[in-house]
Design a protein around this motif. Structure first.
Motif, PDB file in Angstrom:
ATOM      1  N   THR A  39      49.349  13.792 -24.337  1.00 21.04           N
ATOM      2  CA  THR A  39      47.994  14.306 -24.458  1.00 21.04           C
ATOM      3  C   THR A  39      47.328  14.329 -23.082  1.00 21.04           C
ATOM      4  OG1 THR A  39      47.043  12.123 -24.899  1.00 21.04           O
ATOM      5  CG2 THR A  39      47.843  13.384 -26.795  1.00 21.04           C
ATOM      6  N   ILE A  48      53.949  13.264 -28.089  1.00 25.02           N
ATOM      7  CA  ILE A  48      53.301  14.322 -27.327  1.00 25.02           C
ATOM      8  C   ILE A  48      52.490  13.712 -26.193  1.00 25.02           C
ATOM      9  CG2 ILE A  48      51.485  16.089 -27.422  1.00 25.02           C
ATOM     10  CD1 ILE A  48      52.446  16.858 -30.145  1.00 25.02           C
ATOM     11  N   GLU A  83      51.594   6.424 -23.747  1.00 24.70           N
ATOM     12  CA  GLU A  83      50.835   6.464 -24.990  1.00 24.70           C
ATOM     13  C   GLU A  83      51.761   6.529 -26.193  1.00 24.70           C
ATOM     14  OE1 GLU A  83      48.697  10.301 -25.337  1.00 24.70           O
ATOM     15  OE2 GLU A  83      49.856  10.877 -23.563  1.00 24.70           O
ATOM     16  N   GLU A 127      43.755  10.227 -19.889  1.00 21.68           N
ATOM     17  CA  GLU A 127      42.542   9.500 -20.247  1.00 21.68           C
ATOM     18  C   GLU A 127      41.941   8.872 -18.992  1.00 21.68           C
ATOM     19  OE1 GLU A 127      41.328   6.332 -23.632  1.00 21.68           O
ATOM     20  OE2 GLU A 127      42.974   5.706 -22.324  1.00 21.68           O
ATOM     21  N   VAL A 137      45.618  12.995 -32.715  1.00 19.81           N
ATOM     22  CA  VAL A 137      44.746  14.104 -32.352  1.00 19.81           C
ATOM     23  C   VAL A 137      43.433  13.570 -31.811  1.00 19.81           C
ATOM     24  CG1 VAL A 137      43.515  16.142 -33.202  1.00 19.81           C
ATOM     25  CG2 VAL A 137      45.807  15.616 -34.047  1.00 19.81           C
ATOM     26  N   THR A 138      42.915  12.562 -32.470  1.00 20.16           N
ATOM     27  CA  THR A 138      41.715  11.890 -31.992  1.00 20.16           C
ATOM     28  C   THR A 138      42.074  10.455 -31.652  1.00 20.16           C
ATOM     29  OG1 THR A 138      41.079  11.199 -34.209  1.00 20.16           O
ATOM     30  CG2 THR A 138      40.211  13.294 -33.438  1.00 20.16           C
ATOM     31  N   SER A 139      41.234   9.812 -30.858  1.00 22.20           N
ATOM     32  CA  SER A 139      41.501   8.437 -30.469  1.00 22.20           C
ATOM     33  C   SER A 139      40.192   7.710 -30.268  1.00 22.20           C
ATOM     34  CB  SER A 139      42.321   8.391 -29.175  1.00 22.20           C
ATOM     35  OG  SER A 139      42.490   7.073 -28.730  1.00 22.20           O
ATOM     36  N   ASN A 184      51.564  12.503 -34.166  1.00 19.28           N
ATOM     37  CA  ASN A 184      50.950  12.474 -32.847  1.00 19.28           C
ATOM     38  C   ASN A 184      49.446  12.400 -32.987  1.00 19.28           C
ATOM     39  OD1 ASN A 184      53.506  13.136 -31.320  1.00 19.28           O
ATOM     40  ND2 ASN A 184      53.362  14.908 -32.662  1.00 19.28           N
ATOM     41  N   TYR A 198      45.839  12.399 -37.173  1.00 20.82           N
ATOM     42  CA  TYR A 198      47.178  12.618 -36.649  1.00 20.82           C
ATOM     43  C   TYR A 198      47.688  13.990 -37.044  1.00 20.82           C
ATOM     44  CZ  TYR A 198      47.556   7.719 -35.361  1.00 20.82           C
ATOM     45  OH  TYR A 198      47.369   6.492 -34.777  1.00 20.82           O
ATOM     46  N   LYS A 206      43.898   4.925 -25.133  1.00 15.34           N
ATOM     47  CA  LYS A 206      45.215   5.396 -25.556  1.00 15.34           C
ATOM     48  C   LYS A 206      46.245   5.181 -24.456  1.00 15.34           C
ATOM     49  CE  LYS A 206      44.566  10.180 -23.993  1.00 15.34           C
ATOM     50  NZ  LYS A 206      44.510  11.592 -24.406  1.00 15.34           N
TER      51      LYS A 206
END
Length: 399
Positions: free
Chosen positions: A274, A272, A268, A277, A78-80, A76, A67, A84
């Protein structure tokens, strides 16, 4: 919580500070962040303190994701690990019910999306992007078009999705993003969300957000909105298992006639928006089939004249005539016991095709008998002698 630690070591040689690589550490070299081995993350008991204005911190939560923390205290992802995007079919690739609808009342159109009841004539269609277009990034294939053919005077949801379970995002910050344009400027549009606690028993009343107004022009534009969702502490669920979280794009009425085009919708966690997806098509279809499934092929509308994909069962002589008995398993388990519909191979509703050429309504029972979340029974008697019976079916378990 866990947090990154960046380790550097250096020595002073001839008046120049030289940083040597440190085994199993992260280091900066010019403008690049590099690592020469595995990295240890020290345990952290809570979220880090907020960074200074204009700065960010990175840290790992115990959910295993990385995050970013900004100066306002917002975290927020950063990786998932995937999924998401809480809305299903946000890029409008799946239209199991058809690709063109004339609406006189509310109804589902693209999978998982529906238009609420409202006055005025309107159609909904699937539209295609040109290959290589750059107005909307990521090479999407399709977008959703709402065509208001006669003026509406009352507000209603033009594009609505109900996400299963009112616990979804409760007490959290979320971001809703989408792309939109129109054939002429539209000003009376808005967005809101609803927490619906279901029906049956004594459920709590809906919690509705305030509307956020926005304007659409003739050029594709990305819209991004952040919401703080209410806690559901102290609320009461209904007993029918149909509670949900709803997100809506609304027409306030009096916009005249227009085309509104919408693409790449994402909902999501965090503050932010992103990048969109795009899940594999087979994965997205399976998510849709929890709520709606058909025997017809992917691009064949229910009620079409079609022989491929039918259920074919044998007939034999029984006490009540020519008897059919069989079972059908759904590809994906449904949310609830679905509502069933069926057609013969010519596309006539509530009929079956017997012996390859005779089309008739059932003499006893319907062919789609006792539907459950996993499938249904074929139980039917016909008045026509023959060797087999076939039909198409549809199962609807939408919210």
């Amino acid at each position: 919580m866990k947090r990154f630690f960046f380790l550097l070591s250096g020595v002073l040689l001839a008046g120049v500070l030289y940083f040597a690589p440190v085994a199993e550490a992260i280091q900066y070299w010019a403008d690049e962040l590099i690592t020469d081995g595995s990295v240890d993350f020290k345990e952290q008991a809570s979220t880090p303190s907020n960074p200074a204005s204009g700065r960010q911190k990175l840290y790992l939560k115990d959910d295993g994701n990385l995050y970013q923390l900004d100066s306002g205290g917002n975290t927020n992802p950063v990786t998932s690990k995937g999924y998401k995007n809480a809305v299903i079919n946000g890029d409008f690739r799946i239209w199991q019910r058809g690709t063109s609808f004339t609406l006189t009342a509310g109804g589902y159109t693209a999978d998982r999306w529906f238009s609420e009841n409202g006055d005025g004539g309107r159609t909904v269609t699937r539209e295609s992007f040109a290959l290589g277009q750059t107005d909307v990034p990521g090479e999407p294939e399709f977008f959703y078009r709402h065509n208001q053919t006669t003026q509406s005077t009352v507000g209603h949801g033009l594009l609505v999705q109900r996400i299963e379970g009112v616990r979804t995002f409760a007490g959290e910050t979320i971001t809703y993003s989408f792309w939109a344009k129109a054939d002429s400027a539209i000003s009376n549009l808005s967005i809101d969300w609803i927490q619906h606690f279901g029906s049956g028993g004594s459920p709590s009343p809906n919690v509705d957000s305030d509307n956020i107004n926005f304007n659409v022009t003739t050029a594709w534009k990305k819209f991004v909105y952040t919401f703080n969702i209410d806690s559901i502490a102290g609320k009461q669920l209904g007993t029918n298992g149909n509670d949900y979280f709803e997100i809506r794009i609304i027409s306030s009425g009096n916009n005249g006639t227009y085309n509104l085009d919408i693409a790449r919708v994402q909902l999501e966690k965090g503050s932010i928006a992103t990048p969109f997806e795009r899940r594999p098509l087979g994965t997205e279809l399976a998510l849709c089939q929890r709520y709606y499934e058909k025997s017809y092929g992917f691009n064949v509308d229910p009620g079409s004249s079609e022989t491929k994909g039918t259920i074919l069962v044998s007939l034999w002589n029984g006490a009540n005539g020519n008897v059919a008995r069989d079972s059908v398993q759904f590809k994906v388990e449904k949310r609830v016991n679905p509502t069933m519909s069926y057609w013969d191979v010519q596309g006539t509703a509530n009929q079956v095709t017997v012996n390859g050429g005779i089309h008739e309504a059932p003499a006893f029972n319907t062919p789609v008998h006792l539907p459950s979340t996993t499938g249904f029974l074929v139980v039917m008697d016909t008045t026509t002698a023959g060797k087999g019976m076939e039909f198409h079916w549809m199962a609807d378990a939408e919210l």
